[in-house]
Design a protein around this motif. Structure first.
Motif, mmCIF file in Angstrom:
data_model
loop_
_atom_site.group_PDB
_atom_site.id
_atom_site.type_symbol
_atom_site.label_atom_id
_atom_site.label_comp_id
_atom_site.label_asym_id
_atom_site.label_seq_id
_atom_site.Cartn_x
_atom_site.Cartn_y
_atom_site.Cartn_z
ATOM 1 N N ALA B 7 0.837 -1.204 0.000
ATOM 2 C CA ALA B 7 0.000 0.000 0.000
ATOM 3 C C ALA B 7 0.873 1.256 0.000
ATOM 4 C CB ALA B 7 -0.919 -0.010 1.208
ATOM 5 N N VAL B 8 1.892 1.236 0.855
ATOM 6 C CA VAL B 8 2.795 2.385 0.926
ATOM 7 C C VAL B 8 3.513 2.574 -0.396
ATOM 8 C CG1 VAL B 8 4.894 3.276 2.010
ATOM 9 C CG2 VAL B 8 3.129 2.194 3.405
ATOM 10 N N ARG B 9 3.948 1.447 -0.962
ATOM 11 C CA ARG B 9 4.680 1.547 -2.215
ATOM 12 C C ARG B 9 3.793 2.102 -3.328
ATOM 13 N NH1 ARG B 9 7.631 -3.627 -4.536
ATOM 14 N NH2 ARG B 9 5.468 -4.152 -4.960
ATOM 15 N N SER B 10 2.551 1.627 -3.387
ATOM 16 C CA SER B 10 1.677 2.108 -4.463
ATOM 17 C C SER B 10 1.346 3.583 -4.250
ATOM 18 C CB SER B 10 0.431 1.234 -4.566
ATOM 19 O OG SER B 10 -0.711 1.925 -4.154
ATOM 20 N N ALA B 11 1.195 3.990 -2.977
ATOM 21 C CA ALA B 11 0.945 5.407 -2.706
ATOM 22 C C ALA B 11 2.123 6.259 -3.179
ATOM 23 C CB ALA B 11 0.700 5.619 -1.218
ATOM 24 N N LEU B 12 3.334 5.775 -2.879
ATOM 25 C CA LEU B 12 4.523 6.537 -3.297
ATOM 26 C C LEU B 12 4.637 6.590 -4.812
ATOM 27 C CD1 LEU B 12 7.223 5.451 -0.713
ATOM 28 C CD2 LEU B 12 6.112 7.678 -0.952
ATOM 29 N N GLN B 13 4.243 5.498 -5.468
ATOM 30 C CA GLN B 13 4.272 5.492 -6.930
ATOM 31 C C GLN B 13 3.344 6.558 -7.497
ATOM 32 O OE1 GLN B 13 3.341 1.486 -7.989
ATOM 33 N NE2 GLN B 13 5.484 0.863 -8.150
ATOM 34 N N HIS B 14 2.139 6.642 -6.880
ATOM 35 C CA HIS B 14 1.191 7.653 -7.353
ATOM 36 C C HIS B 14 1.742 9.047 -7.157
ATOM 37 C CE1 HIS B 14 -1.975 5.059 -8.565
ATOM 38 N NE2 HIS B 14 -2.080 4.481 -7.376
ATOM 39 N N VAL B 15 2.343 9.267 -5.969
ATOM 40 C CA VAL B 15 2.895 10.596 -5.693
ATOM 41 C C VAL B 15 3.946 10.957 -6.725
ATOM 42 C CG1 VAL B 15 4.267 11.921 -4.053
ATOM 43 C CG2 VAL B 15 2.375 10.514 -3.234
ATOM 44 N N SER B 16 4.834 10.003 -7.033
ATOM 45 C CA SER B 16 5.884 10.346 -7.991
ATOM 46 C C SER B 16 5.294 10.520 -9.386
ATOM 47 C CB SER B 16 6.996 9.303 -7.970
ATOM 48 O OG SER B 16 6.592 8.150 -8.635
ATOM 49 N N SER B 17 4.275 9.735 -9.728
ATOM 50 C CA SER B 17 3.650 9.906 -11.046
ATOM 51 C C SER B 17 3.033 11.294 -11.175
ATOM 52 C CB SER B 17 2.550 8.876 -11.268
ATOM 53 O OG SER B 17 3.056 7.591 -11.113
ATOM 54 N N ILE B 18 2.409 11.755 -10.095
ATOM 55 C CA ILE B 18 1.777 13.071 -10.149
ATOM 56 C C ILE B 18 2.839 14.157 -10.266
ATOM 57 C CG2 ILE B 18 0.441 14.724 -8.780
ATOM 58 C CD1 ILE B 18 -1.251 12.296 -7.874
ATOM 59 N N ALA B 19 3.955 13.962 -9.578
ATOM 60 C CA ALA B 19 5.049 14.928 -9.704
ATOM 61 C C ALA B 19 5.566 14.949 -11.141
ATOM 62 C CB ALA B 19 6.176 14.569 -8.736
ATOM 63 N N TRP B 20 5.693 13.760 -11.740
ATOM 64 C CA TRP B 20 6.160 13.704 -13.130
ATOM 65 C C TRP B 20 5.153 14.333 -14.078
ATOM 66 C CZ3 TRP B 20 10.825 13.589 -14.507
ATOM 67 C CH2 TRP B 20 11.775 12.872 -13.780
#
Ligand code: ATP
Ligand code: MG
Lengths: 261, 264
Positions: B7-20
């Motif tokens: 869950a944490v990993r997928s949340a972090l993935q979303h955060v980085s995708s939004i930053a990108w």
């Protein structure tokens, strides 16, 4: 057709996987300038996917796609967009921008990518609409058009920038026979008059033989046959022969679920 | 024990995708402006989005804020009255809304109203392969579709917060006159006297931040829609939930940082 001229597009060992499913398992194809290549293949065989790879919308999981000698998969965004301006794509499901009317749909690339004045843009749009016989639809919204009409607008959009390479994904599917012939003639005249290269995915055999200068058959993720249209009419490969004739008996049926062992 | 790692990993993935998403959008805009020496998108598209985001949200924001301001004044007054401190009501409403409730309430309403629309619209375009067609023409879908929307949310959020503050104060002033005999004029004056530049700046900065977050999350959720009409529905729900959660989260962080940096 000079077969030894430098290819416009080279696909070598192109592989693509969606999750676990390997859709393309090593496609090799060379397309020379001014050629009209017909790509045949079963539904779900990866033909549309192949066109997406050429445009760089999908990245291959292996192998290389080169446009004019440049690796598409390694292009930066700027290069990629520049290349895409030289390639016209007619999507299988038209994919017109639903919030814009026909005129604005066609004007979009012209207004965004060129400095042409408005009247020149309007003339160009009228000209392309006449080519596909849709001049009356200028001010309609895509939702007000029939599937076949939308397809013709998509075709007009695909050629609006006078591209060097035009990718047609089933351009005449869902059109009446007369319009379908008109589109075939349009594809031929575009390549003869302005020297555009075409890759046409189609299931209509009549139209395929009318258009083609070369044909290729995509089967199980590979190009299994690639030849002049005359050779395709009586091909020795049983898969190709069955596909062309539309026979229900043959090797293609092994893929149908009821025949699977 | 629940395995939190995925869950944490997928949340972090979303955060980085939004930053990108933000980075790529800015790059596409910059590219277009440099190469074509033009605005990154047609002003008409931006104004259309701004109209929908901003002007269209005014009634809802105004209505909710008016009654919240009214309620807040009534309750604070009720607590303070036994101590004879009703005169503090204007200050409480003014500071509470400018710094905290105005941007927060507006953010929540914009996320629900505008964010949902962005996601549904872009999601439907993705499903119909319109976005892909725009990409295939080399037009840059981020510049064309994402930038006017995010910019509209970014720029219009502070304006909506101001509307919210004004309406809350009006509601508070109205009820205070009736319940605590504070004249309207006095209410306004007292509000303004108790507001510090710091409160106003904090409110405006927050609003910009929330607008940016809502716009980016909504567009990200829209562009990543998978699986047809049902996918659009799921993405829209998720967009609203994510945006509201994020707005509240950032609000908390912002407050902590502000208090830590300026502990007057
Ligand atoms: N985005 C995607 N995600 C997962 N799988 C996909 C995706 N796009 C296509 N596929 C799969 O890839 C395969 C090839 O699809 P493609 O659309 O290229 O077929 P096609 O040859 O164009 O078929 P048709 O003639 O019916 O248009 C299909 O099995 C499809 O399920
Ligand atoms: Mg297809």
């Amino acid at each position: 057709m000079a077969t030894d001229s430098k290819p416009l597009l080279e696909l070598e060992g192109v592989r693509l996987t969606f999750g676990k499913e390997e859709v393309l398992k090593g496609v090799d194809l060379h397309i020379a300038p001014r050629e009209r290549l017909i790509v045949l293949g079963q539904s779900g065989g990866g033909k549309s996917t192949l066109l997406r790879l050429i445009l760089g919308i999908l990245k291959p999981s292996g192998g290389s796609v080169r446009f004019k000698g440049l690796e598409v998969g390694r292009m930066g965004r700027r290069r990629l967009n520049k290349m895409r301006q030289k390639i016209g794509m007619v999507f299988q499901n038209s994919a017109l921008v639903s919030s814009l009317n026909v005129r604005d749909n066609l004007a979009l690339p012209l207004e965004e990518l060129t400095d042409k004045p408005r009247n020149e843009i309007d003339d160009l749009i009228m000209h392309k609409l006449e080519m596909v016989g849709m001049q009356d639809a200028r001010d309609k919204m895509p939702a007000e058009l029939s599937g076949g009409m939308r397809k013709r607008i998509a075709l007009a959009r695909g050629i609006i920038m006078d591209p060097e390479l035009i990718l047609y994904d089933e351009p005449s599917a869902g059109l009446d026979p007369v319009t379908s012939t008109l589109i075939d003639q349009l594809i031929i005249s575009l390549s003869e008059k302005i020297g555009a290269t075409s890759i046409v995915v189609t299931h209509e055999m009549d139209s395929a033989f009318r258009i083609a200068t070369r044909m290729a058959m995509l089967y199980k993720g590979r190009i299994i046959a690639e030849d002049k249209p005359e050779a395709f009419r009586h091909h020795s490969n049983p898969v190709v022969a069955q596909f062309i004739s539309g026979n229900t008996e043959g090797p293609l049926n092994e893929d149908l679920p009821e025949n699977r062992t | 024990m629940i395995d939190l790692f995925p869950a944490v990993r997928s949340a972090l993935q979303h955060v980085s995708s939004i930053a990108w998403l933000l980075i790529y959008t800015v790059q596409e805009m910059g590219d277009h402006m440099l190469r074509r020496r033009r605005l990154p998108f047609r002003p008409s598209i931006f104004f259309e989005q701004a109209d929908r985001t901003g002007v269209g949200s005014v009634p809802l924001v105004a209505l909710v804020s008016f009654f919240l301001g009214l309620t807040m004044a009534l309750l604070t007054g009720h607590v303070l009255a036994p101590y004879g401190q009703e005169t503090l009501v204007p200050a409480a409403v003014a500071i509470g809304f400018t710094r905290e409730l105005g941007p927060l309430i507006t953010g929540i309403m914009v996320a629900a109203r505008v964010g949902a629309a962005f996601t549904a619209e872009l999601g439907t375009m993705v499903v119909a392969e319109e976005v892909e067609a725009i990409e295939a023409m080399g037009l840059g879908p981020l510049r064309l579709l994402v930038s006017p929307r995010v910019l509209a949310a970014f720029l219009l959020m502070p304006c909506l917060s101001v509307v919210s503050n004004m309406m809350a104060l009006s509601g508070g002033a109205l009820i205070s006159r009736w319940a605590f005999d504070i004249p309207m004029q006095g209410f306004w004056q007292s509000s303004l006297e108790n507001l510090f530049i710091r409160d106003i700046v904090a409110g405006v900065l927050k609003s910009f931040l929330f607008g940016l977050l809502i716009g980016l999350i909504a567009c990200y959720k829209g562009l990543t829609v998978r699986g047809g009409a049902a996918g659009v529905g799921t993405a829209t729900t998720s967009s609203v939930v994510t945006a509201i959660t994020t707005v509240i989260g950032f609000d908390t962080v912002f407050n902590i940082v502000l208090v830590a940096l300026f502990p007057d």
